[in-house]
Design a protein around this motif. Structure first.
Motif, PDB file in Angstrom:
ATOM      1  N   SER A 322      -3.520 -13.903 -17.154  1.00 51.36           N
ATOM      2  CA  SER A 322      -2.591 -14.974 -16.770  1.00 51.36           C
ATOM      3  C   SER A 322      -2.369 -15.061 -15.264  1.00 51.36           C
ATOM      4  CB  SER A 322      -1.239 -14.762 -17.463  1.00 51.36           C
ATOM      5  OG  SER A 322      -0.620 -13.563 -17.000  1.00 51.36           O
ATOM      6  N   GLY A 323      -2.773 -14.018 -14.532  1.00 51.91           N
ATOM      7  CA  GLY A 323      -2.554 -14.003 -13.090  1.00 51.91           C
ATOM      8  C   GLY A 323      -1.290 -13.282 -12.670  1.00 51.91           C
ATOM      9  N   ALA A 324      -0.438 -12.938 -13.624  1.00 52.42           N
ATOM     10  CA  ALA A 324       0.791 -12.200 -13.323  1.00 52.42           C
ATOM     11  C   ALA A 324       0.475 -10.716 -13.167  1.00 52.42           C
ATOM     12  CB  ALA A 324       1.822 -12.422 -14.422  1.00 52.42           C
ATOM     13  N   ASP A 325       1.427  -9.967 -12.639  1.00 48.60           N
ATOM     14  CA  ASP A 325       1.233  -8.532 -12.421  1.00 48.60           C
ATOM     15  C   ASP A 325       2.571  -7.831 -12.604  1.00 48.60           C
ATOM     16  OD1 ASP A 325       0.116  -6.107 -11.834  1.00 48.60           O
ATOM     17  OD2 ASP A 325      -0.062  -6.442  -9.680  1.00 48.60           O
ATOM     18  N   GLY A 326       2.523  -6.509 -12.768  1.00 50.18           N
ATOM     19  CA  GLY A 326       3.731  -5.702 -12.827  1.00 50.18           C
ATOM     20  C   GLY A 326       4.635  -6.074 -13.981  1.00 50.18           C
ATOM     21  N   GLY A 327       5.952  -5.972 -13.709  1.00 52.62           N
ATOM     22  CA  GLY A 327       6.932  -6.254 -14.739  1.00 52.62           C
ATOM     23  C   GLY A 327       6.876  -7.680 -15.252  1.00 52.62           C
ATOM     24  N   VAL A 328       6.446  -8.628 -14.408  1.00 53.32           N
ATOM     25  CA  VAL A 328       6.348 -10.030 -14.828  1.00 53.32           C
ATOM     26  C   VAL A 328       5.299 -10.186 -15.923  1.00 53.32           C
ATOM     27  CG1 VAL A 328       5.828 -12.371 -14.076  1.00 53.32           C
ATOM     28  CG2 VAL A 328       7.110 -10.836 -12.577  1.00 53.32           C
ATOM     29  N   LEU A 329       4.185  -9.444 -15.813  1.00 55.51           N
ATOM     30  CA  LEU A 329       3.137  -9.506 -16.829  1.00 55.51           C
ATOM     31  C   LEU A 329       3.656  -8.992 -18.172  1.00 55.51           C
ATOM     32  CD1 LEU A 329       0.133 -10.030 -17.471  1.00 55.51           C
ATOM     33  CD2 LEU A 329      -0.313  -7.645 -16.831  1.00 55.51           C
ATOM     34  N   VAL A 330       4.389  -7.881 -18.147  1.00 50.43           N
ATOM     35  CA  VAL A 330       4.957  -7.333 -19.384  1.00 50.43           C
ATOM     36  C   VAL A 330       5.985  -8.299 -19.960  1.00 50.43           C
ATOM     37  CG1 VAL A 330       6.157  -5.367 -20.421  1.00 50.43           C
ATOM     38  CG2 VAL A 330       4.556  -4.995 -18.543  1.00 50.43           C
ATOM     39  N   LEU A 331       6.779  -8.921 -19.099  1.00 50.65           N
ATOM     40  CA  LEU A 331       7.780  -9.877 -19.566  1.00 50.65           C
ATOM     41  C   LEU A 331       7.114 -11.063 -20.261  1.00 50.65           C
ATOM     42  CD1 LEU A 331      10.745 -10.695 -19.724  1.00 50.65           C
ATOM     43  CD2 LEU A 331      10.523 -11.728 -17.443  1.00 50.65           C
ATOM     44  N   GLU A 332       5.990 -11.526 -19.725  1.00 55.70           N
ATOM     45  CA  GLU A 332       5.264 -12.631 -20.372  1.00 55.70           C
ATOM     46  C   GLU A 332       4.774 -12.226 -21.757  1.00 55.70           C
ATOM     47  OE1 GLU A 332       2.177 -14.392 -18.118  1.00 55.70           O
ATOM     48  OE2 GLU A 332       3.482 -15.027 -16.464  1.00 55.70           O
ATOM     49  N   ALA A 333       4.295 -10.987 -21.880  1.00 58.02           N
ATOM     50  CA  ALA A 333       3.840 -10.499 -23.184  1.00 58.02           C
ATOM     51  C   ALA A 333       4.992 -10.440 -24.173  1.00 58.02           C
ATOM     52  CB  ALA A 333       3.197  -9.126 -23.026  1.00 58.02           C
ATOM     53  N   PHE A 334       6.136  -9.947 -23.724  1.00 55.98           N
ATOM     54  CA  PHE A 334       7.296  -9.846 -24.604  1.00 55.98           C
ATOM     55  C   PHE A 334       7.817 -11.238 -24.984  1.00 55.98           C
ATOM     56  CE2 PHE A 334       9.161  -5.409 -24.779  1.00 55.98           C
ATOM     57  CZ  PHE A 334       7.962  -4.778 -24.483  1.00 55.98           C
ATOM     58  N   ARG A 335       7.710 -12.190 -24.066  1.00 53.06           N
ATOM     59  CA  ARG A 335       8.157 -13.547 -24.386  1.00 53.06           C
ATOM     60  C   ARG A 335       7.332 -14.154 -25.506  1.00 53.06           C
ATOM     61  NH1 ARG A 335       8.778 -15.659 -18.131  1.00 53.06           N
ATOM     62  NH2 ARG A 335      11.002 -15.106 -17.834  1.00 53.06           N
ATOM     63  N   LEU A 336       6.030 -13.873 -25.516  1.00 53.63           N
ATOM     64  CA  LEU A 336       5.185 -14.414 -26.577  1.00 53.63           C
ATOM     65  C   LEU A 336       5.541 -13.822 -27.932  1.00 53.63           C
ATOM     66  CD1 LEU A 336       1.651 -14.541 -24.896  1.00 53.63           C
ATOM     67  CD2 LEU A 336       3.141 -16.465 -25.470  1.00 53.63           C
ATOM     68  N   GLY A 337       5.977 -12.561 -27.936  1.00 52.62           N
ATOM     69  CA  GLY A 337       6.307 -11.914 -29.198  1.00 52.62           C
ATOM     70  C   GLY A 337       7.748 -12.049 -29.623  1.00 52.62           C
ATOM     71  N   MET A 338       8.666 -12.209 -28.643  1.00 60.56           N
ATOM     72  CA  MET A 338      10.093 -12.196 -28.971  1.00 60.56           C
ATOM     73  C   MET A 338      10.828 -13.465 -28.561  1.00 60.56           C
ATOM     74  SD  MET A 338      10.880  -8.293 -27.680  1.00 60.56           S
ATOM     75  CE  MET A 338      12.509  -8.252 -28.433  1.00 60.56           C
ATOM     76  N   GLY A 339      10.143 -14.347 -27.874  1.00 60.13           N
ATOM     77  CA  GLY A 339      10.802 -15.564 -27.422  1.00 60.13           C
ATOM     78  C   GLY A 339      11.775 -15.291 -26.286  1.00 60.13           C
ATOM     79  N   THR A 340      12.851 -16.059 -26.235  1.00 62.03           N
ATOM     80  CA  THR A 340      13.830 -15.923 -25.143  1.00 62.03           C
ATOM     81  C   THR A 340      14.593 -14.609 -25.195  1.00 62.03           C
ATOM     82  OG1 THR A 340      15.450 -17.124 -26.498  1.00 62.03           O
ATOM     83  CG2 THR A 340      14.122 -18.424 -24.947  1.00 62.03           C
ATOM     84  N   ALA A 341      14.540 -13.920 -26.348  1.00 61.29           N
ATOM     85  CA  ALA A 341      15.218 -12.619 -26.438  1.00 61.29           C
ATOM     86  C   ALA A 341      14.639 -11.628 -25.439  1.00 61.29           C
ATOM     87  CB  ALA A 341      15.100 -12.070 -27.857  1.00 61.29           C
TER      88      ALA A 341
END
Length: 461
Positions: A322-341
């Protein structure tokens, strides 16, 4: 000055130190007939009653050491390893953790064997103890203590406070100055209460925080469980340079994945730096092999469990490109699995991990500083540590990161030769049960009855 320090950092963290770390780890792994791995048998043995000597319990020391090691590296650090070295870097992080378990075991065994009370009655423990009393080199022990104190303000303090502030700013628009004040006050509320309060805090927070993060990551992985096979395949293919196009093998890809994975693995679990032995040095009533076992369990949880959970969450969701890195990359992954939570759950977790690292490293740094000052001015150190956390939250940290890396390298250069020289004699002095036998019993039936496992009985050591 920054470019000069960066060049120095590149030299001290070159391939020489990396091979020294891995070589020492392999040496410790094979020493004493795999004594480090065989010590897991102690989990099945009846607990021995031991006299308490003050300080933390073994569990409190273990959670404090785990707090110092985990931090944001298990989240943002793993994401960076993936973006720099590809999925194959995770395999080499596992390899670094395996030899890291042997390094941690050796550090804790030596730290327990050589701990003493100094001339002023203050305990000398951890790497300072075996450098001073094992190698009989007070100067090398002092050099280690200086590097450890410096590292506690760098990697263990200002960088963590800054990561906490940036995360909360991005997630909740919380001004970094507010995060800095909060970090300083919360850290002070814990560490100014001394070792027992630090131990109580880490015992209460680290297990619950780790479980909460693993449940969240596990939920994300479960949502994309159909991609697990592909994720593991990409890890092993990337580790050995197998190209997806045509099945070719790339030596350059192997070298790059290996370099990134090993370096990130070392930074993640801190094996070989000697910090674990300092944190376990005052654990009361425990034998050397038990303290070594606690240390290995920390590396297992840190890398094989938490880091792997982060990596699989990123790989299964497919956000690596996706081009993201660090904590932002992990946050994007969690958003796909958990939504806004994910926006509500992950940033506070990252902040709490950073706070736990602050508190864990404060204990490590205060022990090193106390060694240098004869146990004086510890409270002044802790106050300065809290102030540094507040400052770190609001400043640019490029130079601080470089200085912290150099200090970590200094700890390793002091610590690793001691492991190579002292560990073989130390492991020979361990009871037989730590090396595959049992020194508690002379009869195999009594051993099987009380220890619960068929040790080879060789008589008392």
């Amino acid at each position: 000055m920054y470019h000069l320090l960066s060049e120095l950092n590149r030299i001290v963290w070159g391939n020489g130190l990396l091979f020294l770390l891995l070589g020492t780890g392999v040496f410790c792994l094979f020493s004493g007939n795999f004594a480090a791995l065989r010590s897991f048998r102690l989990l099945a043995c009846k607990r021995e009653k031991r006299k308490k000597t003050g300080g933390m319990s073994a569990f409190a020391a273990s959670t404090t050491s785990l707090a110092a090691a985990m931090g944001t590296g298990n989240i943002a650090g793993v994401a960076t390893a993936l973006t720099l070295g590809g999925a194959g870097a995770i395999f080499w992080m596992w390899a670094a953790a395996l030899v890291g378990m042997a390094l941690i075991y050796a550090e804790n065994v030596l730290g327990c064997r050589y701990r003493r009370n100094g001339a002023n009655g203050n305990p000398v423990c951890g790497a300072m103890a075996y450098l001073r009393y094992g190698l009989e080199s007070p100067k090398l022990a002092a050099a280690f203590a200086v590097c450890c104190t410096a590292a506690s303000f760098g990697m263990g303090n200002m960088t963590q406070a800054n990561a906490m502030a940036q995360t909360l700013d991005a997630a909740f628009s919380l001004p970094p100055v507010v995060s800095g004040i909060a970090a300083a006050l919360l850290t002070g509320a814990v560490i100014l209460g001394g070792a027992k309060r630090i131990g109580k805090f880490t015992q209460a927070v680290i297990p619950l925080l780790s479980i909460a993060y693993l449940l969240a990551a596990g939920f994300v992985i479960w949502q994309f469980r159909g991609n697990l096979g592909e994720a593991f395949s990409s890890i092993f293919d990337g580790a050995f340079g197998i190209s997806a196009a045509g099945g070719g093998i790339s030596g350059a890809a192997v070298q790059h994945a290996l370099s990134v994975g090993l370096r990130r693995g070392v930074f993640s679990n801190e094996a070989g730096l000697g910090s674990s032995s300092v944190l376990h040095g005052e654990a009361n009533g425990e034998s050397p092999e038990k303290l070594g076992l606690w240390g290995m369990c920390e590396v297992f949880v840190d890398t094989f469990v938490c880091c792997t959970a982060t990596a699989l969450a990123v790989l299964c969701t497919g956000v690596l490109d996706s081009g993201a890195d660090g904590g932002v990359l992990v946050l994007e992954a969690f958003r796909l699995g958990m939504g806004t939570a994910a926006d509500v759950l992950l940033p506070p977790m990252i902040a709490l991990f950073a706070l736990c690292t602050l508190i864990g490293w404060s204990y490590c740094g205060s022990s090193a500083f106390g060694y240098l000052t004869g146990g004086k001015y510890i409270r002044s150190y802790r106050l300065l540590f809290c102030l540094a956390a507040g400052i770190g939250a609001v400043m640019r940290l490029e130079t601080v990161w470089v200085l912290a890396d150099i200090a970590n390298a200094g700890m390793a250069y002091c610590n690793l030769p001691a492991l190579l020289l002292l560990y073989p004699s130390a492991v020979r002095a361990l009871p037989e049960k730590a090396r595959g036998g049992c020194s508690m019993h002379t009869d195999s039936r009594a051993c099987a009855s009380e220890c619960g496992t068929p040790h080879s009985v060789r008589g008392r050591a």
